[in-house]
Design a protein around this motif. Sequence first.
Motif, PDB file in Angstrom:
ATOM      1  N   VAL A  88       0.827  -1.208   0.000  1.00  0.00           N
ATOM      2  CA  VAL A  88       0.000   0.000   0.000  1.00  0.00           C
ATOM      3  C   VAL A  88       0.860   1.256   0.000  1.00  0.00           C
ATOM      4  O   VAL A  88       1.815   1.379   0.777  1.00  0.00           O
ATOM      5  CB  VAL A  88      -0.941   0.023   1.232  1.00  0.00           C
ATOM      6  CG1 VAL A  88      -1.624   1.388   1.364  1.00  0.00           C
ATOM      7  CG2 VAL A  88      -1.997  -1.075   1.121  1.00  0.00           C
ATOM      8  N   LEU A  89       0.496   2.190  -0.880  1.00  0.00           N
ATOM      9  CA  LEU A  89       1.128   3.507  -0.942  1.00  0.00           C
ATOM     10  C   LEU A  89       0.092   4.552  -0.570  1.00  0.00           C
ATOM     11  O   LEU A  89      -0.946   4.682  -1.229  1.00  0.00           O
ATOM     12  CB  LEU A  89       1.647   3.771  -2.362  1.00  0.00           C
ATOM     13  CG  LEU A  89       2.171   5.177  -2.653  1.00  0.00           C
ATOM     14  CD1 LEU A  89       3.431   5.462  -1.856  1.00  0.00           C
ATOM     15  CD2 LEU A  89       2.443   5.350  -4.139  1.00  0.00           C
ATOM     16  N   PHE A  90       0.343   5.289   0.524  1.00  0.00           N
ATOM     17  CA  PHE A  90      -0.498   6.425   0.894  1.00  0.00           C
ATOM     18  C   PHE A  90       0.084   7.686   0.258  1.00  0.00           C
ATOM     19  O   PHE A  90       1.289   7.944   0.373  1.00  0.00           O
ATOM     20  CB  PHE A  90      -0.517   6.632   2.416  1.00  0.00           C
ATOM     21  CG  PHE A  90      -1.166   5.536   3.218  1.00  0.00           C
ATOM     22  CD1 PHE A  90      -2.433   5.079   2.910  1.00  0.00           C
ATOM     23  CD2 PHE A  90      -0.508   4.982   4.312  1.00  0.00           C
ATOM     24  CE1 PHE A  90      -3.049   4.077   3.667  1.00  0.00           C
ATOM     25  CE2 PHE A  90      -1.102   3.999   5.080  1.00  0.00           C
ATOM     26  CZ  PHE A  90      -2.376   3.544   4.752  1.00  0.00           C
ATOM     27  N   LEU A  91      -0.753   8.477  -0.384  1.00  0.00           N
ATOM     28  CA  LEU A  91      -0.330   9.767  -0.946  1.00  0.00           C
ATOM     29  C   LEU A  91      -1.297  10.820  -0.422  1.00  0.00           C
ATOM     30  O   LEU A  91      -2.509  10.691  -0.614  1.00  0.00           O
ATOM     31  CB  LEU A  91      -0.360   9.732  -2.473  1.00  0.00           C
ATOM     32  CG  LEU A  91       0.069  11.022  -3.185  1.00  0.00           C
ATOM     33  CD1 LEU A  91       1.559  11.287  -2.980  1.00  0.00           C
ATOM     34  CD2 LEU A  91      -0.251  10.944  -4.681  1.00  0.00           C
ATOM     35  N   THR A  92      -0.760  11.864   0.235  1.00  0.00           N
ATOM     36  CA  THR A  92      -1.636  12.830   0.899  1.00  0.00           C
ATOM     37  C   THR A  92      -1.415  14.270   0.457  1.00  0.00           C
ATOM     38  O   THR A  92      -0.412  14.603  -0.176  1.00  0.00           O
ATOM     39  CB  THR A  92      -1.443  12.784   2.431  1.00  0.00           C
ATOM     40  OG1 THR A  92      -0.214  13.458   2.771  1.00  0.00           O
ATOM     41  CG2 THR A  92      -1.415  11.366   2.959  1.00  0.00           C
TER      42      THR A  92
END
Length: 313
Positions: A88-92
């Motif tokens: 999983v890659l979180f991008l905020t």
Amino acid sequence: MSSFEIITDSAVNLPDSYRVERNIHVIPFRYLADGVEYSCLEEGVPFKESAKKFYELLKTGADIKTSLISEAQFAEAAEPLLEEGKDVLFLTIASGISGTFNQAKAAAETLSKKYPDRTVIAVDSANASMGEGLLALKAADLRDMGESCSSAAEWLKANVYKLNSYLTVGDLKYLKKSGRISTLVAIAGTLLSIKPIIKADGGELPKLAVCGREHGRKKAISAILKAFTDNAIEPETQVVAITHADCEEEALALAEEVKKLGVQDVIIEYYDICTGAHAGPGTLALFFMGKDRRGDLAPAEERTGLKKKARAK
């Protein structure tokens, strides 16, 4: 099967078709309008409808409050994917605008311990609206090319400051209310028909900062177009995005001007609700890959004289 999944917040501002077709998971921000809670992204409801409702509320003087996305919300979105064996890659949204990145980072650290065989990484987009959105699309490109979560995250971290974001607003009162400019500057700007030019800056805690000012709306839009010509790199090879807060005709006109400069692919969408609460109706923004923003070291407010004026109150 894709090697990893992308989870973002709704400031990513992607048109509904893009987030669905590119398999980008979006956690919506929520906002209060006169004490009534709304979602910034409603499943089954076209974003255009949600955005128009929101900007109408702003125009009528509704008291708007936004909140960040919690660590628990990031974890809840990611766990089913991790259990399926996905990374999983979180991008905020930019860490200088919201504390949401810190929540995503905390979730990534907790989940990495709980799922030691999986990769969970949080990346600060250093942007908002389609500045974040274009980076999410690039992450999807890398994933679909077979790149790992780690390599995609490294590319993003190396390039977030090359994603340039420029915008202007319709009314300075929303920037005043959010504390982005002083009351004195807002009053003077309104009387003199001054329109600020705002950009995503190159700070360690990246945020939106005033970088110029123009007399009148047309000159402000021309300044945004000039910023594109001065800073865009190989415009003919990239996707450019334009977002607007209920000023679609100006967005379409700006798109035509950008296409004259060689751009082939332009995405147009209503401006993100989360940061739209601070920018207000009439906001028009342009996003593109270009020169690294960290090369501009002088504080934007000092270059424009706005900081000095703000201190005079």
